[in-house]
Design an enzyme around this catalytic site. Structure first.
Site, PDB file in Angstrom:
ATOM      1  N   PRO A  38       0.828  -1.222   0.000  1.00  0.00           N
ATOM      2  CA  PRO A  38       0.000   0.000   0.000  1.00  0.00           C
ATOM      3  C   PRO A  38       0.859   1.266   0.000  1.00  0.00           C
ATOM      4  O   PRO A  38       0.380   2.344  -0.351  1.00  0.00           O
ATOM      5  CB  PRO A  38      -0.806  -0.096   1.298  1.00  0.00           C
ATOM      6  CG  PRO A  38      -0.657  -1.495   1.785  1.00  0.00           C
ATOM      7  CD  PRO A  38       0.604  -2.050   1.195  1.00  0.00           C
ATOM      8  N   GLU A  51       1.370  -8.618   8.594  1.00  0.00           N
ATOM      9  CA  GLU A  51       1.513  -7.154   8.728  1.00  0.00           C
ATOM     10  C   GLU A  51       2.437  -6.578   7.661  1.00  0.00           C
ATOM     11  O   GLU A  51       2.597  -5.365   7.546  1.00  0.00           O
ATOM     12  CB  GLU A  51       2.053  -6.786  10.113  1.00  0.00           C
ATOM     13  CG  GLU A  51       1.051  -6.933  11.239  1.00  0.00           C
ATOM     14  CD  GLU A  51      -0.247  -6.175  10.984  1.00  0.00           C
ATOM     15  OE1 GLU A  51      -0.195  -4.999  10.576  1.00  0.00           O
ATOM     16  OE2 GLU A  51      -1.321  -6.775  11.182  1.00  0.00           O
ATOM     17  N   ARG A  93      -2.014  -8.836 -21.348  1.00  0.00           N
ATOM     18  CA  ARG A  93      -2.865  -8.434 -22.469  1.00  0.00           C
ATOM     19  C   ARG A  93      -2.147  -7.494 -23.435  1.00  0.00           C
ATOM     20  O   ARG A  93      -2.629  -7.247 -24.529  1.00  0.00           O
ATOM     21  CB  ARG A  93      -4.201  -7.869 -21.982  1.00  0.00           C
ATOM     22  CG  ARG A  93      -4.136  -6.606 -21.180  1.00  0.00           C
ATOM     23  CD  ARG A  93      -5.400  -6.422 -20.353  1.00  0.00           C
ATOM     24  NE  ARG A  93      -6.614  -6.571 -21.140  1.00  0.00           N
ATOM     25  CZ  ARG A  93      -7.094  -5.679 -21.981  1.00  0.00           C
ATOM     26  NH1 ARG A  93      -6.424  -4.559 -22.156  1.00  0.00           N
ATOM     27  NH2 ARG A  93      -8.200  -5.892 -22.635  1.00  0.00           N
ATOM     28  N   ASP A 132      -7.946   0.819 -25.447  1.00  0.00           N
ATOM     29  CA  ASP A 132      -8.334   0.765 -24.039  1.00  0.00           C
ATOM     30  C   ASP A 132      -8.123   2.095 -23.338  1.00  0.00           C
ATOM     31  O   ASP A 132      -7.300   2.910 -23.772  1.00  0.00           O
ATOM     32  CB  ASP A 132      -7.491  -0.283 -23.305  1.00  0.00           C
ATOM     33  CG  ASP A 132      -8.000  -1.687 -23.543  1.00  0.00           C
ATOM     34  OD1 ASP A 132      -9.147  -1.834 -23.976  1.00  0.00           O
ATOM     35  OD2 ASP A 132      -7.234  -2.629 -23.278  1.00  0.00           O
TER      36      ASP A 132
HETATM   37  N1  SAM Z   1       0.290  -3.504   7.545  1.00  0.00           N
HETATM   38  C1  SAM Z   1       0.220  -3.154   6.178  1.00  0.00           C
HETATM   39  C2  SAM Z   1      -0.250  -1.713   6.036  1.00  0.00           C
HETATM   40  O1  SAM Z   1      -1.090  -1.280   6.808  1.00  0.00           O
HETATM   41  O2  SAM Z   1       0.202  -1.029   5.075  1.00  0.00           O
HETATM   42  C3  SAM Z   1      -0.753  -4.023   5.409  1.00  0.00           C
HETATM   43  C4  SAM Z   1      -0.264  -5.394   5.230  1.00  0.00           C
HETATM   44  S1  SAM Z   1      -1.331  -6.314   4.187  1.00  0.00           S
HETATM   45  C5  SAM Z   1      -2.438  -7.043   5.342  1.00  0.00           C
HETATM   46  C6  SAM Z   1      -0.353  -7.664   3.673  1.00  0.00           C
HETATM   47  C7  SAM Z   1       0.292  -7.488   2.309  1.00  0.00           C
HETATM   48  O3  SAM Z   1      -0.708  -7.286   1.326  1.00  0.00           O
HETATM   49  C8  SAM Z   1       1.231  -6.335   2.129  1.00  0.00           C
HETATM   50  O4  SAM Z   1       2.517  -6.613   2.652  1.00  0.00           O
HETATM   51  C9  SAM Z   1       1.259  -6.153   0.632  1.00  0.00           C
HETATM   52  O5  SAM Z   1       2.159  -7.043   0.013  1.00  0.00           O
HETATM   53  C10 SAM Z   1      -0.163  -6.553   0.244  1.00  0.00           C
HETATM   54  N2  SAM Z   1      -1.048  -5.391   0.008  1.00  0.00           N
HETATM   55  C11 SAM Z   1      -2.023  -4.938   0.821  1.00  0.00           C
HETATM   56  N3  SAM Z   1      -2.641  -3.880   0.304  1.00  0.00           N
HETATM   57  C12 SAM Z   1      -2.057  -3.639  -0.889  1.00  0.00           C
HETATM   58  C13 SAM Z   1      -2.258  -2.665  -1.910  1.00  0.00           C
HETATM   59  N4  SAM Z   1      -3.173  -1.718  -1.785  1.00  0.00           N
HETATM   60  N5  SAM Z   1      -1.482  -2.741  -3.006  1.00  0.00           N
HETATM   61  C14 SAM Z   1      -0.540  -3.677  -3.130  1.00  0.00           C
HETATM   62  N6  SAM Z   1      -0.305  -4.635  -2.203  1.00  0.00           N
HETATM   63  C15 SAM Z   1      -1.054  -4.615  -1.094  1.00  0.00           C
END
Ligand code: SAM
Length: 250
Positions: A94, A121, A159, A174
């Site tokens: 994120p 996490e 794609r 697209d």
């Molecule tokens: N503790 C983290 C935070 O609040 O930013 C969230 C961890 S999430 C439960 C577990 C994993 O999901 C992350 O390490 C990442 O690889 C993936 N992930 C979660 N949200 C994402 C997003 N919006 N874009 C890309 N990967 C995401």
């Protein structure tokens, strides 16, 4: 041909990509390759541990750096054995930059990358500091893991591989490909419960149809994503005719 090596605790997520739709076509045609590497297979304790409690306390678990590092080494040396250069390492997070069609185009023309999927996490920051070249986010929300983000990335890249879509023009038309949102689409029947297909689309006049589509793209983009119109203006990508069409919307 790009090859993507995915570091994931859940390789099964990627099976549907190999067996369904457009992605399947990309893999079947050898236009793209995919391998996954499970950090659990590189954990050396008897329980195959891949996570531990966070230093400093708090909820959840953190992915251990060592199994991830070994999985990454295995992926890179497998690429080397296949005669490829060391790949850049992308982490889905994120905290990353939001994935755009521009980035997708760049990766579609590349030799590929190692994609790291976090869980719990997240992953130990030291892995990120040492190995990750780029962080990519799917959007401002939290997924349970990076797998769905990696699948979205792979689908978007697949794609764009030559010969994968039914028509070579599809991807070019697209949304985002030329900087605008796509125009509306219609198919049979010509009238449905009093709703008509725009007459121009039934006219057979290809020049008029192309103009109508461009105008609807401009209109939709102006209404929903004026930020994209501003970028097109800044980059001088709007013609005088485009500007005229936009002015007529005011
Ligand atoms: N503790 C983290 C935070 O609040 O930013 C969230 C961890 S999430 C439960 C577990 C994993 O999901 C992350 O390490 C990442 O690889 C993936 N992930 C979660 N949200 C994402 C997003 N919006 N874009 C890309 N990967 C995401």
């Amino acid at each position: 041909m790009p090859r993507f090596d995915v570091l994931t605790l859940f390789g099964e997520y990627f099976e549907p990509l190999r067996t369904q739709g457009v992605c399947r076509r990309a893999f079947d045609r050898g236009a793209m390759a995919l391998q996954h590497w499970n950090p659990r297979d590189f954990s050396i304790d008897t329980h195959h541990t891949v996570d531990d409690r966070p230093y400093g306390g708090g909820p959840g678990m953190v992915m251990l750096v060592e199994p991830l590092e070994r999985a990454l080494r295995a992926a890179q040396s497998s690429r080397e054995t296949a005669g490829m250069d060391t790949a850049p390492v992308l982490l889905f997070s994120p905290a990353g930059a939001k994935l755009t069609q521009e980035q997708v185009k760049r990766w579609a023309c590349s030799a590929g990358a190692v994609l790291v999927c976090g869980r719990y996490e997240g992953i130990d920051q030291r892995f990120i500091d040492r190995h990750v070249d780029e962080e990519i986010s799917l959007g401002d929300y939290v997924l349970s893991g990076g797998e769905i983000a990696a699948m979205a990335f792979l689908d978007a890249v697949a794609r764009l591989q030559p010969g994968v879509l039914g028509s070579a023009d599809s991807a070019q038309q697209d949304s985002f490909s030329d900087g605008l949102l796509d125009c509306p689409h219609y198919t049979r029947p010509p009238t449905h419960t009093g709703l008509h297909v725009p007459a121009v689309l039934l006219s057979g006049d290809h020049a008029r149809i192309a103009r109508w589509r461009r105008d609807r793209s401009l209109q939709l983009t102006q209404e929903r994503r004026p930020d994209l119109i501003a970028i097109m203006r800044r980059e001088n990508r709007l013609s005088a005719r485009d500007e005229q069409a936009l002015a007529s919307l005011d």
